[in-house]
Motif scaffolding. Structure first.
Motif: not given
Lengths: 213, 177
Positions: A148-170
């Motif tokens: 459960v803590r693995d899942l929680y850590k992943r959710m926390q990463e998503i919430i607290e450290k959102p990634r920028k998005f990138v658009r390239s050719e492919d």
């Protein structure tokens, strides 16, 4: 206006109770937690016991709305109609697998939110598999079996450290660079190079461990 | 001064970066999840041991079918090896599913042995009769563990199985490298 978080105050020789301030004091002392009841999460998993297990875990977390689907096609339809806040998808599903679902979500112009965070769950831990998932547009990866803590850590990463998005050719998807190198001791040219120093999952290979090529 | 690398021309195909709104954060706020809730959720996983046998059987059957299809191809074509790209999926996918799901439902030994099998399949360069004999051995080990656990017997020989199977893989690579 001078605010004091006290339940009483002294003026002259008199001590006054101040219920208004006591109320604020009680609120300030109350522990804060994620308001997960506001979230809508879509799960795509073709293994029914695993799907039920995941739903039970998220319910225990307090997630408000959990949409369950058993393949990528159905999940994509529900993504279009329900506009969830987060997608958790398994990799191996038939007829439409998790990688295909991720690519559709990222690249379909009719979708409500191509930036939606997507957590991919998989039994594959080999580097080339993680790269494959990253290049499809997965936000984070959770290796199975997990606790459960693995899942929680992943959710926390998503919430607290959102990634920028990138658009390239492919490629369109989360920025694949978020590696915090502990070996390099020189100057950091980019502010984003200093990110990614939070808690890491217990999973042996993290999407952040893959350097950008 | 001329930009020799780009011939003084503007770069057209540049990647564009976006910073989307953090809708999740706006909705859930701060503070994380209480440890007691995490403990309660972990108990949900600990309690989920009863449903794995039918799931295991499904993946065991799929792996069996993968082995059978590859063997049939070798017999039909009379080749030494079968096309790895065509047949590896039938072997590695069910193996990965057994690895992924075993540990989620209390069958940690299934995960352990399946992980070993996935590691083997990730590095083989060809599928021949020796390869299929190894995969068969893994399959039989997984079947034994699922049957043993399902009947309530403690599977004491899982450690020995892993050691023997790993040794078989080493002999395979000594012979086939």
């Amino acid at each position: 206006m001078f605010l004091q978080l006290k339940s009483e105050y002294i003026q002259g020789n008199q001590t006054y109770k101040a219920p208004f301030w006591a109320f604020f004091n009680r609120i300030a002392q109350k522990p804060v937690a994620y308001r997960l009841e506001t979230l809508k999460i879509l799960i795509a998993e073709d293994n029914k016991p695993m799907l039920d297990l995941m739903k039970s875990i998220l319910k225990t977390f307090g997630v408000g709305t959990i949409i369950t689907t058993m393949d990528g096609e159905e999940a994509f339809e529900r993504y279009l109609s329900d506009n969830p806040d987060l997608i958790i998808t398994d990799w191996i599903m038939q007829p439409c697998d998790g990688i295909t679902l991720i690519k559709k979500v990222r690249n379909d112009r009719m979708g409500p939110n191509p930036f939606i965070p997507i957590l991919l769950t998989t039994g594959f831990g080999e580097r080339h598999r993680i790269v494959n998932a990253r290049d499809a547009g997965a936000t984070e990866i959770l290796l199975k079996p997990f606790n459960v803590r693995d899942l929680y850590k992943r959710m926390q990463e998503i919430i607290e450290k959102p990634r920028k998005f990138v658009r390239s050719e492919d490629f369109f998807g989360p920025d694949r660079r978020r590696k915090a190198s502990t070996e390099y001791m020189g100057p950091q040219r980019r502010k984003s190079d200093r990110q990614g120093t939070g808690n890491r999952s217990a999973s042996p290979l993290n999407i952040d461990d893959i350097s950008f090529e | 001064m001329m930009d020799e690398k780009h011939f003084n021309q503007p770069i057209l195909r540049e990647a564009k970066f976006y910073t989307p709104s953090n809708i999740l954060k706006a909705k859930v706020g701060s503070g994380g999840i209480d440890e007691r809730i995490l403990d309660r959720a972990q108990m949900v996983i600990e309690a989920a041991t009863a449903d794995f046998t039918p799931v295991a059987d499904q993946y065991i059957n799929a792996l069996n079918e993968g082995i059978t299809a590859a063997r049939k191809n070798l017999q039909t074509t009379k080749n030494q090896t079968c096309d790895i790209d065509t047949f590896i999926g039938g072997l590695i996918m069910p193996a990965a599913q057994l690895k992924a799901n075993g540990g989620m439902f209390g069958f940690q030994q299934v995960t352990r042995i399946s992980q070993n099998l996935v590691d083997f399949l990730e590095v083989i360069k060809e599928i021949n009769l020796d390869t299929l004999d190894i995969v068969d051995a893994y399959l039989n080990a997984i079947k034994a563990i699922v049957a043993g656990k399902a009947s309530g017997e403690h599977v004491k020989f899982a450690d020995t199985l892993v050691i023997e199977l790993s040794a078989a893989c080493k002999r395979y690579f000594d012979k086939n490298s």
